[in-house]
Design a protein around this motif. Sequence first.
Motif, PDB file in Angstrom:
ATOM      1  N   SER A 390      22.376  44.278  71.086  1.00  0.00           N
ATOM      2  CA  SER A 390      21.802  42.986  71.424  1.00  0.00           C
ATOM      3  C   SER A 390      21.467  42.116  70.178  1.00  0.00           C
ATOM      4  N   THR A 391      21.062  42.852  68.891  1.00  0.00           N
ATOM      5  CA  THR A 391      20.889  42.214  67.818  1.00  0.00           C
ATOM      6  C   THR A 391      21.991  41.688  66.957  1.00  0.00           C
ATOM      7  N   PHE A 392      23.279  41.834  67.400  1.00  0.00           N
ATOM      8  CA  PHE A 392      24.402  41.628  66.654  1.00  0.00           C
ATOM      9  C   PHE A 392      24.511  40.162  66.311  1.00  0.00           C
ATOM     10  N   GLY A 393      23.843  39.467  67.191  1.00  0.00           N
ATOM     11  CA  GLY A 393      24.120  37.942  67.229  1.00  0.00           C
ATOM     12  C   GLY A 393      23.310  37.541  65.874  1.00  0.00           C
ATOM     13  N   ASN A 394      21.963  38.207  65.529  1.00  0.00           N
ATOM     14  CA  ASN A 394      21.122  38.011  64.249  1.00  0.00           C
ATOM     15  C   ASN A 394      22.391  38.096  63.093  1.00  0.00           C
ATOM     16  N   LEU A 395      23.020  39.389  63.293  1.00  0.00           N
ATOM     17  CA  LEU A 395      24.055  39.575  62.105  1.00  0.00           C
ATOM     18  C   LEU A 395      24.973  38.400  61.882  1.00  0.00           C
ATOM     19  N   VAL A 396      25.549  37.872  62.911  1.00  0.00           N
ATOM     20  CA  VAL A 396      26.571  36.914  62.985  1.00  0.00           C
ATOM     21  C   VAL A 396      25.752  35.739  62.473  1.00  0.00           C
ATOM     22  N   THR A 397      24.674  35.358  62.736  1.00  0.00           N
ATOM     23  CA  THR A 397      24.082  34.204  62.350  1.00  0.00           C
ATOM     24  C   THR A 397      23.930  34.286  60.682  1.00  0.00           C
ATOM     25  N   LEU A 398      23.404  35.542  60.255  1.00  0.00           N
ATOM     26  CA  LEU A 398      23.239  35.732  58.890  1.00  0.00           C
ATOM     27  C   LEU A 398      24.431  35.469  58.044  1.00  0.00           C
ATOM     28  N   SER A 399      25.822  36.017  58.653  1.00  0.00           N
ATOM     29  CA  SER A 399      27.003  35.822  57.932  1.00  0.00           C
ATOM     30  C   SER A 399      27.232  34.409  57.981  1.00  0.00           C
ATOM     31  N   MET A 400      27.212  33.784  59.007  1.00  0.00           N
ATOM     32  CA  MET A 400      27.512  32.207  58.972  1.00  0.00           C
ATOM     33  C   MET A 400      26.647  31.614  58.030  1.00  0.00           C
ATOM     34  N   GLY A 401      25.382  31.566  57.676  1.00  0.00           N
ATOM     35  CA  GLY A 401      24.744  31.332  56.767  1.00  0.00           C
ATOM     36  C   GLY A 401      25.037  31.700  55.394  1.00  0.00           C
ATOM     37  N   ALA A 402      25.583  32.840  55.084  1.00  0.00           N
ATOM     38  CA  ALA A 402      26.154  33.167  53.800  1.00  0.00           C
ATOM     39  C   ALA A 402      27.425  32.323  53.431  1.00  0.00           C
ATOM     40  N   VAL A 403      28.262  32.234  54.393  1.00  0.00           N
ATOM     41  CA  VAL A 403      29.396  31.158  54.277  1.00  0.00           C
ATOM     42  C   VAL A 403      29.115  29.927  54.194  1.00  0.00           C
ATOM     43  N   LYS A 404      27.946  29.326  54.752  1.00  0.00           N
ATOM     44  CA  LYS A 404      27.554  27.852  54.533  1.00  0.00           C
ATOM     45  C   LYS A 404      26.804  27.650  53.066  1.00  0.00           C
ATOM     46  N   SER A 405      26.205  29.048  52.547  1.00  0.00           N
ATOM     47  CA  SER A 405      25.902  28.902  51.310  1.00  0.00           C
ATOM     48  C   SER A 405      26.869  28.938  50.240  1.00  0.00           C
ATOM     49  N   ALA A 406      27.938  29.425  50.407  1.00  0.00           N
ATOM     50  CA  ALA A 406      29.194  29.511  49.535  1.00  0.00           C
ATOM     51  C   ALA A 406      29.701  28.043  49.557  1.00  0.00           C
ATOM     52  N   LEU A 407      29.736  27.154  50.697  1.00  0.00           N
ATOM     53  CA  LEU A 407      30.228  26.122  50.578  1.00  0.00           C
ATOM     54  C   LEU A 407      29.396  25.096  49.708  1.00  0.00           C
ATOM     55  N   ASP A 408      28.105  25.383  49.784  1.00  0.00           N
ATOM     56  CA  ASP A 408      27.013  24.446  48.885  1.00  0.00           C
ATOM     57  C   ASP A 408      27.189  24.618  47.422  1.00  0.00           C
ATOM     58  N   LEU A 409      27.477  26.151  47.335  1.00  0.00           N
ATOM     59  CA  LEU A 409      27.626  26.401  45.948  1.00  0.00           C
ATOM     60  C   LEU A 409      28.996  25.575  45.396  1.00  0.00           C
ATOM     61  N   THR A 410      29.761  25.878  46.182  1.00  0.00           N
ATOM     62  CA  THR A 410      31.111  25.144  45.755  1.00  0.00           C
ATOM     63  C   THR A 410      31.097  23.448  45.496  1.00  0.00           C
ATOM     64  N   ILE A 411      30.216  23.139  46.395  1.00  0.00           N
ATOM     65  CA  ILE A 411      30.039  21.563  46.174  1.00  0.00           C
ATOM     66  C   ILE A 411      29.377  21.395  45.010  1.00  0.00           C
ATOM     67  N   CYS A 412      28.280  22.121  44.694  1.00  0.00           N
ATOM     68  CA  CYS A 412      27.490  22.195  43.334  1.00  0.00           C
ATOM     69  C   CYS A 412      28.190  22.397  42.120  1.00  0.00           C
ATOM     70  N   LEU A 413      29.529  23.291  42.378  1.00  0.00           N
ATOM     71  CA  LEU A 413      30.401  23.350  41.006  1.00  0.00           C
ATOM     72  C   LEU A 413      31.144  22.153  40.953  1.00  0.00           C
TER      73      LEU A 413
END
Length: 423
Positions: A390-413
Amino acid sequence: MVVMVERLTSAATEVSVERDCIPEFSGRLRQPALANSNMKLRRLDLASELVGTIGFSWTLAAFGSFRTLLAFVGLTCAALPFQLMCIRKVSALLPDQMLSTRAAAASSVARAPPPAALTRASSSGSAPLPGYNSRAPSADGNSNGFGHSPPPNFAAAGNGAVNSERIPQSSSSPRQNPEDNGGLRFPRLLRRAAGAAQQLPRVWRAYFSQPVLPASLALIMLYFNAVLSPGGLMTAFLSSLGLPGTAAASFRGACAIMGFVGTAAGRTAIARLGLLQAGMLATSLQASLLFGAWVVYKSFLAGGSIQSASGMAGMLSASALGVPLCVWLFCGLIVLSRIAFWTFDMVDAQILQTAVAAKEAASISSTEVSLCCFSEVIMLGIAIMADDPSTFGNLVTLSMGAVKSALDLTICLFDMKYDHQLW
């Protein structure tokens, strides 16, 4: 222990081939050639992984676990001499290639001044482009503009001749270390280990001071996404939904096929858009696709069970080939995101190959690989602590946040104030 040693040697070989051999053979400033070489390297890696996985599963189903292990151990031992022969051949060819490329670079610098993209420091007073050092003298006080001393002139010696300047001339026999002839070798190994340990702070400082650090950190964040990607967590989640094992195998096979598509798309994107814009496109596409997967999960799959809905959304609760349509859509979005992942993996590798000095490439690349593995371990550790489906959704949200952080870092570059003529 044997598996650990094998993984360490495999990682070291991969870093050496990707960061040292490919840039020297293809040319650090030849973007299409680098993209083509990186594509072929990744296709070979994906092909071997796909064939190995299929072969292992077929052998396991046909002959059992004991015979399968014996067969694969024998195959590994039989392939070891061929691997060593290939590595030796590459190491024998690499010095000649490095000499030729450095000689060409030195002759081009001697004929004409460096381009404006590499000499903006002379006009603006800022630091030169990474990998180019206009004031890097060699041992004799000369400089070729790339931080290396000019190679010796082999033309005067003729074909096949040996340059006598590279061979120390002495009337007496060379000095020998007493430890080399039957002396104690264990203290010598300890001194080497201590010297390597002393270099660790310098390696970490070099990694975090590189000008293209956001690209490397973005790749690390993408590796932190261990949930919305093919792996053990997704296999366990599909099994928790009551799906057969063939569903998880088909999912991982489709992700591997998308890896081949991603390498071809990466080469085309780099050739047409350049490195930075191709990286922006890849991370934006992956973030968009995984955001859609996150929405599908929260709408239909949250709580570890398939939820019913009414209206148009209720169509996704129907089944096709025994698998609910919402699961098809969820897995399909993740499969398509692998195209963007492998495209950005090629972009990151080529950025480090072109923007990082050759003498720092191996240490920075090995640090990046270790941090990518460490990020995966962190996510798996979090998954172990949150073992309730039932807590797998929290892991999905955490993974989605990591991908969003990668996008922000690419914009920074992309927004960094560098001259992008080479990228």
